[in-house]
Write an enzyme that holds these catalytic residues in place. Sequence first.
Site, PDB file in Angstrom:
ATOM      1  N   LEU A 215      -2.019   2.129  -9.138  1.00 56.37           N
ATOM      2  CA  LEU A 215      -1.056   2.856 -10.474  1.00 56.37           C
ATOM      3  C   LEU A 215       0.217   2.105 -10.354  1.00 56.37           C
ATOM      4  CD1 LEU A 215      -2.492   6.195  -9.916  1.00 56.37           C
ATOM      5  CD2 LEU A 215      -2.676   5.152 -11.610  1.00 56.37           C
TER       6      LEU A 215
ATOM      7  N   TYR B 292       7.978  -3.302  -0.328  1.00 55.90           N
ATOM      8  CA  TYR B 292       6.522  -4.593  -1.160  1.00 55.90           C
ATOM      9  C   TYR B 292       6.841  -3.995  -2.582  1.00 55.90           C
ATOM     10  CZ  TYR B 292       1.809  -5.553  -2.440  1.00 55.90           C
ATOM     11  OH  TYR B 292       0.434  -6.347  -3.198  1.00 55.90           O
TER      12      TYR B 292
ATOM     13  N   CYS C  92      12.257 -18.878  24.856  1.00 52.52           N
ATOM     14  CA  CYS C  92      11.359 -20.447  25.183  1.00 52.52           C
ATOM     15  C   CYS C  92      12.212 -21.590  25.445  1.00 52.52           C
ATOM     16  CB  CYS C  92      10.596 -21.322  24.066  1.00 52.52           C
ATOM     17  SG  CYS C  92      11.224 -22.024  22.690  1.00 52.52           S
TER      18      CYS C  92
ATOM     19  N   LYS D 179       0.858  12.584  -5.266  1.00 58.37           N
ATOM     20  CA  LYS D 179       0.299  10.759  -4.827  1.00 58.37           C
ATOM     21  C   LYS D 179       0.078  11.448  -3.463  1.00 58.37           C
ATOM     22  CE  LYS D 179       0.803   6.102  -5.139  1.00 58.37           C
ATOM     23  NZ  LYS D 179       0.876   5.970  -3.686  1.00 58.37           N
TER      24      LYS D 179
END
EC number: 6.5.1.2
Length: 690
Positions: free
Chosen positions: A99, A52, A429, A131
């Site tokens: 942060l 990310y 499909c 953290k």
Amino acid sequence: MPDVDPTPDLDLEAIDSEPAAAEAAEQLRAALRHHNYRYYVLDAPVVSDAEYDRLFQQLQTLEAEYPVLQTPDSPTHQVGGPVRDELGTVTHPAPMLSLKAVYEEDEVRNFAETCREELGRETVTYIAEPKFDGLAVELIYEDGRLVQGATRGDGETGEEITANVKTIKGVPLRLRDDARPVPDRLVVRGEAYMRKDEFNAFNRRREEEGKKVFANPRNAAAGSLRQLDSNITARRPLRIYFYEIAPVDGRDFATHAEVLEALPEWGLRVCEDHIRRCDGIDAALAHHAALVDRRDDLPYEIDGLVIKVNDFDGHETLGVRDRDPRWAAAYKFPPRRATTSIEDLFVQVGRTGRITPVAVLAPVEVGGVEVTRASLHNQNEIDRKDIRIGDTVLIERAGDVIPQVVKVIEDERDGTEAPYHIPDACPVCGSEVVLSDDKKQAFCTGGMTCPAQFRERLKHYASREATDIEGLGDKRAEQLIDAGLIQTISDLYELEKADLLQLERYADKSAQNLIDEIEASLEQDLDRFLYALGIPLVGSATARLLAQHFDTLDALVDADEDALTTIDDIGPEVAHSIATFFADDANRGVIDEMRDAGLTLTNPYAEDAARLEGLTFVFTGSLEGWTRSAVQRFVEQHGANATSSVSGNTDYVVAGPGAGSKRDDADDRGIPVLDEDAFHALLREQGIDA
């Protein structure tokens, strides 16, 4: 099997033009919004924190190099993710900032050097604290009594969870005042979490009861705090570590260390065992190394070390840049790794038809979690790493999400390994699969007729950002499909109450409510409808651009690729995707059926579109009758820009009750600050009804 959502695999050095940068930026924004939604709303992330952050940094780089690409709704202007409506929302007295994440020692030293130089000190004192991998929360005490609890949400507003927070045994309903006087108003922040042993026991009980187990303690904590029934929360083994007092009424402390001393005196627990006062960055780095070695032995999950400048004068000097406080950094831990073998490869089909290859792994434990799947992203990734069925591979799992294959251990090959190629036909499909020239993207061409795509398209279509059919959540959407009641989006509008009453968990009232919501969704703004269709590469920002350029849906449907590429920020790839979607007879047929059912589209950009053109607004605090996203959308529909931070380009700051630092920033810059009445007066002056 759950959909594995791929992320853009971009080479920024190869981007040498604004159109190419615009395409890349739109892909990144779409991916980041999707992952924000999964992380903050669904509590079900499908990418690691590192992945990310990589996407976020790529978008930051593009927007810095091409400022024209910056949009008011870009994830780079957000602190976090979106807020659900079910629990109600509250505005934070001061923003709950995120942060900046760093992964290498050099990055930490660069952060420290910036602090040292800008503060003019030879040695900077830091507080280094774990953290926690949980859910950030805010509690407000007035006269020592707990009056409000909230999640972080998007940093400006959060979900109201007061009743749930009060069920956590470690949270004092009334603060102690025997050792230290309690302020009249105290706003504290902390992290809700579950201990590993308590989480494992909790999951075992759920399994015995035939319920779905949680993937990790973070998801369990987040899901527990977001319950509508606080009795359920009360039965969950939740805890909170507190770490911060929000500066909403001035500061009574000079340093963060003093805050950490005061919190337990009031009965608010802090993680005293692993907090260190560090004179200089070397001491903080040493503490990080020690926690890396001990992380698996700790009773709770942590994913890094937060390093903060200790004194608050330093905080004021360093300030905040965009979404990050410059006086703090989160030094993340390296991902956990393990060796296993690939037993098979298969592909999954996502909402937009994107084909994603997935590896089936021999079960292996990574960081205390059994792993059996890994995303391979695309054919290019498979070829580049030469991944074959039967290979022994090194995998890593960062952020408690689907792991990645780091590399193949070629020395383990015995010649029986089999290469893999994405199939030419969709496994669901049977439609043709189109592979891009660089092999980084593969799509099923089945469109709305592909069952796999439809399952995810329906969920997207009903989502809050699209047609907002509140009663049609993921589980109900799955239920309708599995019951054979709907095969296309247009089938939604053929449903009757009697159909729903045949299904589990529907009573007369809930069935009628859903029918009413579905009926109401036939009246839509054009841009929201375009976004709801799930056209590949078309996110909400691109949908808005299309609505601004084309007055009607028919005008857009008839536009060719050349016409589409004349629109700023829409490049050839996005234009091709749009034109291909509307050229498909099946897609057009579904839209025609929706029109027959009564679809009515309004284009809010077609009238009065330029009344506020050239103006930039920032909204802060709470506004009566408006959500933050609604008022931003309103001014954008009339030609203005809405941004999340105050800058030299800001024309007005609209401030309601609970306005925070943005109002102060505007005052410092001499930018006009409007209350809600003045904002409405401005609109009336421009001939706009609100």
